[in-house]
Enzyme design. Structure first.
Site, short mmCIF file in Angstrom:
data_model
loop_
_atom_site.label_atom_id
_atom_site.label_comp_id
_atom_site.label_asym_id
_atom_site.label_seq_id
_atom_site.Cartn_x
_atom_site.Cartn_y
_atom_site.Cartn_z
CG ASP A 85 -0.25 0.02 2.47
OD1 ASP A 85 0.66 0.79 2.53
OD2 ASP A 85 -0.66 -0.67 3.51
NE ARG A 86 -0.06 8.57 -1.25
CZ ARG A 86 -0.62 9.64 -1.05
NH1 ARG A 86 -1.92 9.67 -0.73
NH2 ARG A 86 -0.15 10.78 -1.41
#
Length: 238
Positions: free
Chosen positions: A105-106
């Site tokens: 994820d980011r």
């Protein structure tokens, strides 16, 4: 009829993503054995002669890459919100179309694989004996054996049972701690959600190994090709 859908074959040959292949086919830009085909699911043999815009599409040589993903990049080719993506780390490299093997994820960092070998990617992600994924995780409080036991025992979150294969304490202070967490599956935001069930927030999350492949000293944002032995070991689940 043997073969795969035409859009998938375009992706497997490294020309484009499967969704991009679907758009090309529907636009009438793809010929199979000299005939325009507009159905992305048209069964197409691996040895079919395929042309896009009258240019032949051959099977690209397989490539296998490791990236040390920096925090702040999303794991996609195109982000509708315009955020920077992991593909910015591949700019300037002479590569066929490669896709990430799984996601980070980011806010997460660390080891992320890319390839144009879809069969190998499937084995790394979900095949029998797929390799374990190892993470170093900084949390917002001190840790104890009770927390580690809960992580391996598992907890429910939004109807899913989440658990770590292994969890151990790397070091702890009075305000935060570092854990090593090993997963044998990868649900969406698995570690963050599991810790949140215990009221624990993640400060940093770094994937440090996939099977026997360690992140090592690969610089943040840098990419390298995997060795033949590394590719073989990961494909076997090591």
């Amino acid at each position: 009829m043997a073969g795969h859908g035409l859009a998938r074959v375009l992706s497997k040959r490294g020309h484009c993503s499967r969704s991009e292949g679907e758009r090309l086919v529907r636009a009438g830009r793809v010929r199979v054995d000299g005939r325009i085909v507009r159905d992305p699911e048209h069964r197409t043999g691996e040895d079919a002669r395929i042309e896009v815009d009258d240019a032949g599409i051959a099977q690209e040589a397989f490539r296998y890459l490791a990236l040390n993903k920096p925090r702040g990049l999303v794991t996609t080719r195109h982000d509708p919100e315009g955020r920077p993506t992991v593909y910015s780390c591949l700019d300037g490299l002479d590569l066929p179309h490669v896709a990430p093997v799984g996601r980070l994820d980011r806010a997460s960092e660390g080891l992320l694989l890319f390839t144009n070998d879809t069969g190998w990617a499937s084995a790394v992600l979900e095949g029998d004996g797929a390799p374990l994924k190892r993470y170093h995780v900084q949390i917002d409080r001190a840790a104890d054996e009770r927390l580690l036991a809960v992580l391996t025992r598992g907890a429910e979150d939004r109807g899913e049972r989440l658990a770590a294969r292994e969890a151990r304490l790397l070091r702890t202070g009075t305000r935060n701690a570092w854990l090593e967490i090993v997963l044998d599956e990868g649900r969406n935001r698995h570690i963050r959600r599991l810790l949140q069930t215990q009221g624990v927030e993640v400060l940093r999350l770094v994937r440090v190994a996939i099977g026997s492949l360690a992140l090592g000293d690969l610089a943040k944002g840098s990419v390298r090709d995997l060795t033949v032995d590394e590719v073989r070991m990961l494909g076997r689940g090591n």
